[in-house]
Design a protein around this motif. Structure first.
Motif, PDB file in Angstrom:
ATOM      1  N   ILE A  82       0.862  -1.188   0.000  1.00  0.00           N
ATOM      2  CA  ILE A  82       0.000   0.000   0.000  1.00  0.00           C
ATOM      3  C   ILE A  82       0.893   1.230   0.000  1.00  0.00           C
ATOM      4  O   ILE A  82       1.831   1.335   0.790  1.00  0.00           O
ATOM      5  CB  ILE A  82      -0.930   0.016   1.238  1.00  0.00           C
ATOM      6  CG1 ILE A  82      -1.888  -1.171   1.172  1.00  0.00           C
ATOM      7  CG2 ILE A  82      -1.700   1.325   1.331  1.00  0.00           C
ATOM      8  CD1 ILE A  82      -2.800  -1.304   2.356  1.00  0.00           C
ATOM      9  N   MET A  87       0.975  10.696   2.020  1.00  0.00           N
ATOM     10  CA  MET A  87      -0.324  10.706   2.697  1.00  0.00           C
ATOM     11  C   MET A  87      -0.162  11.154   4.139  1.00  0.00           C
ATOM     12  O   MET A  87       0.894  10.992   4.731  1.00  0.00           O
ATOM     13  CB  MET A  87      -0.941   9.308   2.710  1.00  0.00           C
ATOM     14  CG  MET A  87      -1.347   8.771   1.388  1.00  0.00           C
ATOM     15  SD  MET A  87      -2.160   7.170   1.645  1.00  0.00           S
ATOM     16  CE  MET A  87      -2.862   6.909   0.049  1.00  0.00           C
ATOM     17  N   GLN A  91      -5.230   9.845   6.118  1.00  0.00           N
ATOM     18  CA  GLN A  91      -5.476   9.392   4.745  1.00  0.00           C
ATOM     19  C   GLN A  91      -5.068   7.934   4.573  1.00  0.00           C
ATOM     20  O   GLN A  91      -5.773   7.173   3.898  1.00  0.00           O
ATOM     21  CB  GLN A  91      -4.714  10.267   3.741  1.00  0.00           C
ATOM     22  CG  GLN A  91      -5.253  11.668   3.624  1.00  0.00           C
ATOM     23  CD  GLN A  91      -4.342  12.579   2.815  1.00  0.00           C
ATOM     24  OE1 GLN A  91      -3.124  12.396   2.766  1.00  0.00           O
ATOM     25  NE2 GLN A  91      -4.945  13.590   2.180  1.00  0.00           N
ATOM     26  N   LEU A  92      -3.956   7.533   5.185  1.00  0.00           N
ATOM     27  CA  LEU A  92      -3.532   6.138   5.095  1.00  0.00           C
ATOM     28  C   LEU A  92      -4.525   5.220   5.795  1.00  0.00           C
ATOM     29  O   LEU A  92      -4.840   4.143   5.280  1.00  0.00           O
ATOM     30  CB  LEU A  92      -2.129   5.956   5.669  1.00  0.00           C
ATOM     31  CG  LEU A  92      -1.572   4.540   5.600  1.00  0.00           C
ATOM     32  CD1 LEU A  92      -1.530   4.013   4.157  1.00  0.00           C
ATOM     33  CD2 LEU A  92      -0.196   4.469   6.243  1.00  0.00           C
ATOM     34  N   GLN A  94      -7.696   5.686   6.079  1.00  0.00           N
ATOM     35  CA  GLN A  94      -8.845   5.596   5.170  1.00  0.00           C
ATOM     36  C   GLN A  94      -8.546   4.663   4.001  1.00  0.00           C
ATOM     37  O   GLN A  94      -9.405   3.879   3.578  1.00  0.00           O
ATOM     38  CB  GLN A  94      -9.237   6.981   4.654  1.00  0.00           C
ATOM     39  CG  GLN A  94      -9.818   7.887   5.716  1.00  0.00           C
ATOM     40  CD  GLN A  94      -9.980   9.322   5.243  1.00  0.00           C
ATOM     41  OE1 GLN A  94      -9.772   9.652   4.080  1.00  0.00           O
ATOM     42  NE2 GLN A  94     -10.345  10.200   6.164  1.00  0.00           N
ATOM     43  N   GLU A  95      -7.324   4.727   3.478  1.00  0.00           N
ATOM     44  CA  GLU A  95      -6.924   3.853   2.371  1.00  0.00           C
ATOM     45  C   GLU A  95      -6.945   2.385   2.801  1.00  0.00           C
ATOM     46  O   GLU A  95      -7.428   1.519   2.067  1.00  0.00           O
ATOM     47  CB  GLU A  95      -5.528   4.241   1.881  1.00  0.00           C
ATOM     48  CG  GLU A  95      -4.984   3.388   0.754  1.00  0.00           C
ATOM     49  CD  GLU A  95      -5.728   3.561  -0.565  1.00  0.00           C
ATOM     50  OE1 GLU A  95      -5.641   2.643  -1.404  1.00  0.00           O
ATOM     51  OE2 GLU A  95      -6.399   4.588  -0.758  1.00  0.00           O
ATOM     52  N   GLN A  98     -10.571   1.297   3.088  1.00  0.00           N
ATOM     53  CA  GLN A  98     -11.173   1.067   1.762  1.00  0.00           C
ATOM     54  C   GLN A  98     -10.673  -0.226   1.129  1.00  0.00           C
ATOM     55  O   GLN A  98     -11.452  -0.979   0.544  1.00  0.00           O
ATOM     56  CB  GLN A  98     -10.901   2.251   0.838  1.00  0.00           C
ATOM     57  CG  GLN A  98     -11.653   3.498   1.219  1.00  0.00           C
ATOM     58  CD  GLN A  98     -11.222   4.714   0.412  1.00  0.00           C
ATOM     59  OE1 GLN A  98     -10.309   4.666  -0.402  1.00  0.00           O
ATOM     60  NE2 GLN A  98     -11.891   5.834   0.657  1.00  0.00           N
ATOM     61  N   GLU A  99      -9.362  -0.487   1.236  1.00  0.00           N
ATOM     62  CA  GLU A  99      -8.798  -1.722   0.677  1.00  0.00           C
ATOM     63  C   GLU A  99      -9.379  -2.950   1.372  1.00  0.00           C
ATOM     64  O   GLU A  99      -9.688  -3.953   0.718  1.00  0.00           O
ATOM     65  CB  GLU A  99      -7.271  -1.730   0.801  1.00  0.00           C
ATOM     66  CG  GLU A  99      -6.564  -0.854  -0.192  1.00  0.00           C
ATOM     67  CD  GLU A  99      -6.699  -1.352  -1.623  1.00  0.00           C
ATOM     68  OE1 GLU A  99      -6.565  -2.570  -1.865  1.00  0.00           O
ATOM     69  OE2 GLU A  99      -6.949  -0.514  -2.499  1.00  0.00           O
TER      70      GLU A  99
END
Length: 194
Positions: A82, A87, A91-92, A94-95, A98-99
């Motif tokens: 990832i 970021m 933000q990380l 959230q990433e 989402q993943e």
């Protein structure tokens, strides 16, 4: 027999010496550098060398400490590589959320990311112990110099230069003693010419 120079010649010689000293002062290393651009945002952006702690509530397999690689990535179990560099920690998180949801690994995961260790700063030039030092939040030019053993007797103490990554580009600028440093900064303390 040689005659002694007149006072008029001595005065002009002194004026010339004074003018030379003033010219050298204006030519001091780093004096002509532009100021370092201010940070574009207050949020910290992750970069290579940062150590992170990812906590996924109730999921030990997706929790742990991770190192941001030179390529700017972290490798997480079940999620793979990832991108983290650039970021903010929010933000990380959230990433990762989402993943986890898009790959149907977890439904509604609660993920948090915190920085455990920041990438180091580097202090060069006219300090007693130049080298790499751990970054601490709130660190200024003066505190970094203190950690590096203080100024040498030849140091320019009123300003220095910092090389910083700004929006993916390396930028050098002149900074004052109270300027806040960022992880990864390269601080150079200049030498006085007299």
């Amino acid at each position: 027999m040689r005659s002694l120079p007149s006072c008029k010649h001595l005065f002009s010689g002194r004026s010339l010496a004074l003018a030379a000293i003033l010219a050298l002062a204006g030519c001091a290393e780093g004096a002509d550098l532009p100021p370092l651009p201010p940070e574009s945002s207050a949020a910290y952006h992750l970069g290579a060398g940062d150590e992170l702690r990812v906590i996924t509530a109730g999921e030990d397999q997706l929790s742990g400490d991770f190192h941001v690689s030179d390529a700017g990535n972290i490798a997480m179990p079940m999620l793979g590589v990832i991108k983290a560099a650039g970021m903010t920690p929010d933000q990380l998180s959230q990433e990762i959320t989402q993943e986890s949801e898009s790959r149907e690994i977890l439904k509604n995961p609660s993920v948090s990311v915190e920085v455990v260790n920041y990438r180091p700063i580097f202090v060069l030039g006219e300090v007693n112990k130049p080298g790499q030092y751990p970054y601490q939040p709130g660190m200024t030019v003066l505190t970094a110099v203190s950690v590096a053993g203080g100024f040498t007797y030849r140091a320019v103490e009123s300003y220095a230069s910092v090389v910083r990554d700004v929006d993916g580009h390396s930028t050098e600028g002149k900074v004052k003693r109270q300027t806040l440093l960022q992880p990864g900064d390269v601080l150079t303390v200049f030498e006085r010419h007299f």
